[in-house]
Design a protein around this motif. Structure first.
Motif, PDB file in Angstrom:
ATOM      1  N   LYS A  51      44.419  29.459  33.217  1.00 17.38           N
ATOM      2  CA  LYS A  51      43.646  30.381  32.653  1.00 17.38           C
ATOM      3  C   LYS A  51      42.781  31.434  33.397  1.00 17.38           C
ATOM      4  O   LYS A  51      42.543  32.434  32.771  1.00 17.38           O
ATOM      5  CB  LYS A  51      42.432  29.590  32.220  1.00 17.38           C
ATOM      6  N   ALA A  52      43.229  31.315  34.622  1.00 15.67           N
ATOM      7  CA  ALA A  52      42.411  32.336  35.348  1.00 15.67           C
ATOM      8  C   ALA A  52      43.303  33.702  35.283  1.00 15.67           C
ATOM      9  O   ALA A  52      44.507  33.670  35.326  1.00 15.67           O
ATOM     10  CB  ALA A  52      42.311  32.012  37.109  1.00 15.67           C
ATOM     11  N   LYS A  53      42.620  34.645  35.069  1.00 17.80           N
ATOM     12  CA  LYS A  53      43.387  35.873  34.576  1.00 17.80           C
ATOM     13  C   LYS A  53      43.419  36.842  35.982  1.00 17.80           C
ATOM     14  O   LYS A  53      42.648  37.210  36.410  1.00 17.80           O
ATOM     15  CB  LYS A  53      42.842  36.718  33.476  1.00 17.80           C
ATOM     16  N   THR A  71      48.624  41.575  33.561  1.00 16.52           N
ATOM     17  CA  THR A  71      48.093  40.528  33.844  1.00 16.52           C
ATOM     18  C   THR A  71      49.132  39.564  34.225  1.00 16.52           C
ATOM     19  O   THR A  71      50.323  39.659  34.099  1.00 16.52           O
ATOM     20  CB  THR A  71      47.560  39.604  32.553  1.00 16.52           C
ATOM     21  N   SER A  80      50.132  35.382  35.425  1.00 15.24           N
ATOM     22  CA  SER A  80      49.808  33.799  35.647  1.00 15.24           C
ATOM     23  C   SER A  80      50.858  33.431  36.296  1.00 15.24           C
ATOM     24  O   SER A  80      51.869  33.719  36.310  1.00 15.24           O
ATOM     25  CB  SER A  80      49.575  33.271  34.316  1.00 15.24           C
ATOM     26  N   GLY A 132      41.670  40.081  40.690  1.00 15.23           N
ATOM     27  CA  GLY A 132      41.093  39.799  39.331  1.00 15.23           C
ATOM     28  C   GLY A 132      39.410  39.985  39.467  1.00 15.23           C
ATOM     29  O   GLY A 132      38.987  40.590  40.418  1.00 15.23           O
ATOM     30  N   ASP A 163      37.258  34.847  37.823  1.00 20.35           N
ATOM     31  CA  ASP A 163      38.674  34.611  37.711  1.00 20.35           C
ATOM     32  C   ASP A 163      39.196  34.165  39.347  1.00 20.35           C
ATOM     33  O   ASP A 163      39.934  33.146  39.657  1.00 20.35           O
ATOM     34  CB  ASP A 163      39.656  35.460  37.299  1.00 20.35           C
ATOM     35  N   SER A 177      37.705  31.012  40.363  1.00 17.07           N
ATOM     36  CA  SER A 177      38.354  29.733  39.777  1.00 17.07           C
ATOM     37  C   SER A 177      39.820  29.567  40.335  1.00 17.07           C
ATOM     38  O   SER A 177      39.903  28.481  40.707  1.00 17.07           O
ATOM     39  CB  SER A 177      38.255  29.927  38.358  1.00 17.07           C
TER      40      SER A 177
END
Lengths: 169, 208
Positions: free
Chosen positions: B39-41, B49, B51, B127, B131, B134
């Motif tokens: 979920k962390a962008k 972006t 992931s 980020g 983010d 996290s």
């Protein structure tokens, strides 16, 4: 005839000596002031937008019979110069500001990657490979030791970084 | 006699339950953390972006740092590039990643410029503070600003030293810090084999 040969051998030896002298001159230069000697001050080349830089000094040797104390540094290439130490505690790395550092009689200190380093903050221009800039090491009561710092390639394998230029998008 | 058998049985059941709970809770903790990781962008130096899914078949080797760091970060990244040149010549297995934990100063163009000094292509990411907090927390890393005066722009950042190996499913292991490219290369090979042999974990995670 023999004299001519001797002369040419002499010239060859002189050339060889000059070569050795100049190479050692580039690689490791020593600066002495009173009883202190700084050997091979060098900095890592930085990228264009870098605001910080780092200087290392292979050794600062105190040849005297009394302890000397480093109380600071100065240079015209950055707004601020500080001696820092990279410290790792509980797997977290921190930089510690070292205000002063004593060198005992006959002792040396080594400012090298991963330990002590001289941090340049607020660089006025990027440090380019093969350039030089002045760095003054300030000693308590003793005075200032003036050195010139050689800027070396980023990687200490002395290998040129690969260039990935994007000329068009 | 029956009493003894019952009590032995009770102890056995208790042991089985506690071991099971331990494994399942550990598994859930990992799953929970992996979800947070997904979920962390984060975004790359071009603003796209990113992931951990983007890793595909490669194993990411992540280093957390910041571009103002003149000693520890370049030393670590330099060791990593030298190590990877030896163990992964064709750049097929690993993806070296630098995540800046100083988004306030490290704008994408600064990260791009900083990474251009290294011998290999290192993926630069950053980020928002939220983010990053996290992501680092859930991978097992941490960072904090060392700033006494909020006006001071020359502040330092304390951060986890060492690398993390991660695959696109979120399975990850820390690589113990080695201040030498040779030792780091060996550690990477060893951690990779542990991560790859952990196929039970993958099967297990597909059940839930």
């Amino acid at each position: 005839m023999i004299q001519n040969q001797l002369l040419s051998i002499n010239i060859l030896i002189l050339i060889a000596m000059a070569c050795v002298y100049t190479t050692s001159d580039i690689d490791a230069k020593s600066y002495t002031y009173k009883k202190v000697r700084a050997s091979n001050p060098w900095a890592r080349a930085t990228s264009k937008l870098a605001k910080t830089g780092v200087v290392y000094i292979t050794s600062i040797h105190n040849t005297g019979e009394r302890a000397v104390k480093i109380i600071g540094f100065s240079t015209n290439i950055a707004n601020k110069v500080q001696l820092h130490k990279t410290v790792t505690e509980n797997n977290i790395t921190k930089m510690q500001y070292i205000k002063s550092l004593k060198i005992g009689p006959g002792k040396s200190i080594h400012i090298k990657p991963g330990g002590l380093h001289i941090m340049l903050m607020g660089l006025k221009r990027p440090l380019k490979e093969n350039n030089q800039f002045p760095l003054i090491i300030k000693f308590e009561t003793l005075g200032n030791l003036e050195t010139m710092v050689n800027v070396k390639n980023f990687s200490w394998r002395q290998k040129k970084p690969l260039k990935h230029k994007h000329m068009h998008h | 006699m029956k009493k003894i058998i019952y009590s032995i049985l009770a102890i056995l059941v208790f042991c089985a339950l506690s071991i099971g709970t331990f494994f399942i809770s550990d598994h859930y903790a990992q799953r929970w953390q992996s979800n947070k990781l997904f979920k962390a962008k984060l975004y790359d130096v071009e603003g796209k972006t990113w992931s951990i899914k983007s890793l595909k078949d490669k194993l990411g080797i992540i280093y957390f740092g910041y571009t103002f760091c003149p000693d520890a970060c370049p030393t670590a990244l330099n060791n990593l590039t030298i190590a990877l040149e030896k163990i992964d010549k064709n750049k097929l297995q690993f993806k070296p990643i630098f995540i800046s934990v100083d988004p306030n100063r490290d704008k994408p163009e600064i990260i791009k410029d900083y990474l251009s000094s290294f011998n290999t292509i290192i993926l630069g990411l950053t980020g928002t503070d939220r983010d990053l907090k996290s992501f680092t927390f859930n991978i097992g890393a941490t960072y904090s600003l060392s700033r006494e005066d909020p006006e001071d722009e020359d502040y330092l950042v304390n951060h986890t030293v060492g690398f993390f190996m991660i695959n696109s499913e979120g399975v990850r292991l820390p690589i113990p810090y080695r201040n030498n490219s040779e030792d780091l290369g060996q550690a990477i090979v060893r951690i990779k084999s542990i991560l790859m042999s952990n196929s039970n974990f993958k099967k297990f995670s597909s059940i839930f």
